[in-house]
Design a protein around this motif. Structure first.
Motif, PDB file in Angstrom:
ATOM      1  N   LEU A  89      18.447 -52.902 105.119  1.00  0.00           N
ATOM      2  CA  LEU A  89      17.909 -53.311 103.833  1.00  0.00           C
ATOM      3  C   LEU A  89      16.430 -53.712 103.875  1.00  0.00           C
ATOM      4  CD1 LEU A  89      20.934 -55.419 102.546  1.00  0.00           C
ATOM      5  CD2 LEU A  89      20.385 -53.029 102.042  1.00  0.00           C
ATOM      6  N   TYR A  90      15.741 -53.363 104.956  1.00  0.00           N
ATOM      7  CA  TYR A  90      14.352 -53.792 105.138  1.00  0.00           C
ATOM      8  C   TYR A  90      13.464 -53.447 103.943  1.00  0.00           C
ATOM      9  CZ  TYR A  90       9.620 -54.047 106.933  1.00  0.00           C
ATOM     10  OH  TYR A  90       8.294 -54.347 107.091  1.00  0.00           O
ATOM     11  N   LYS A  91      13.526 -52.212 103.478  1.00  0.00           N
ATOM     12  CA  LYS A  91      12.641 -51.800 102.377  1.00  0.00           C
ATOM     13  C   LYS A  91      13.000 -52.484 101.067  1.00  0.00           C
ATOM     14  CE  LYS A  91      11.215 -47.453 104.326  1.00  0.00           C
ATOM     15  NZ  LYS A  91      10.985 -46.032 104.125  1.00  0.00           N
ATOM     16  N   ILE A  92      14.270 -52.764 100.870  1.00  0.00           N
ATOM     17  CA  ILE A  92      14.701 -53.429  99.635  1.00  0.00           C
ATOM     18  C   ILE A  92      14.314 -54.904  99.661  1.00  0.00           C
ATOM     19  CG2 ILE A  92      16.708 -54.117  98.275  1.00  0.00           C
ATOM     20  CD1 ILE A  92      18.062 -51.534  99.301  1.00  0.00           C
TER      21      ILE A  92
END
Length: 93
Positions: A89-92
């Motif tokens: 979920l890094y980009k979110i």
């Protein structure tokens, strides 16, 4: 970011690291209050001062941790799901 702002962020990190709330949030919130833009350098600085606090905790509990192998396993079991969620979920986030 000037030296006074860096000192303030360091003090905030030192005070909030051991509270049962997010010291990262406090760093971001304090940075916004001080008008510090989130540049790559500021992000690296925040990681560096948090690493220092984590290293102090590791050093303080090193003997206890090394004498208790089951504690190491428990920490790893707790870390792995968090790391997976963080990477996925890094980009979110």
């Amino acid at each position: 970011m000037d030296i006074l702002q860096a000192v303030i962020l360091g003090v905030v990190e030192g005070i909030t690291e051991f509270l049962p709330v997010s010291s990262t949030f406090h760093l971001i919130w304090t940075g916004k209050i001080l008008g510090i833009q989130q540049t790559p350098f500021v992000k690296l600085f925040e990681v560096a001062i948090q690493s220092g606090a984590i290293l102090a905790v590791v050093a303080s509990f090193a003997k206890t941790t090394l004498q208790n192998p089951s504690l190491i396993k428990k920490v790893l079991v707790a870390f792995v799901p968090t790391a997976v969620v963080g990477f996925v979920l890094y980009k979110i986030i």
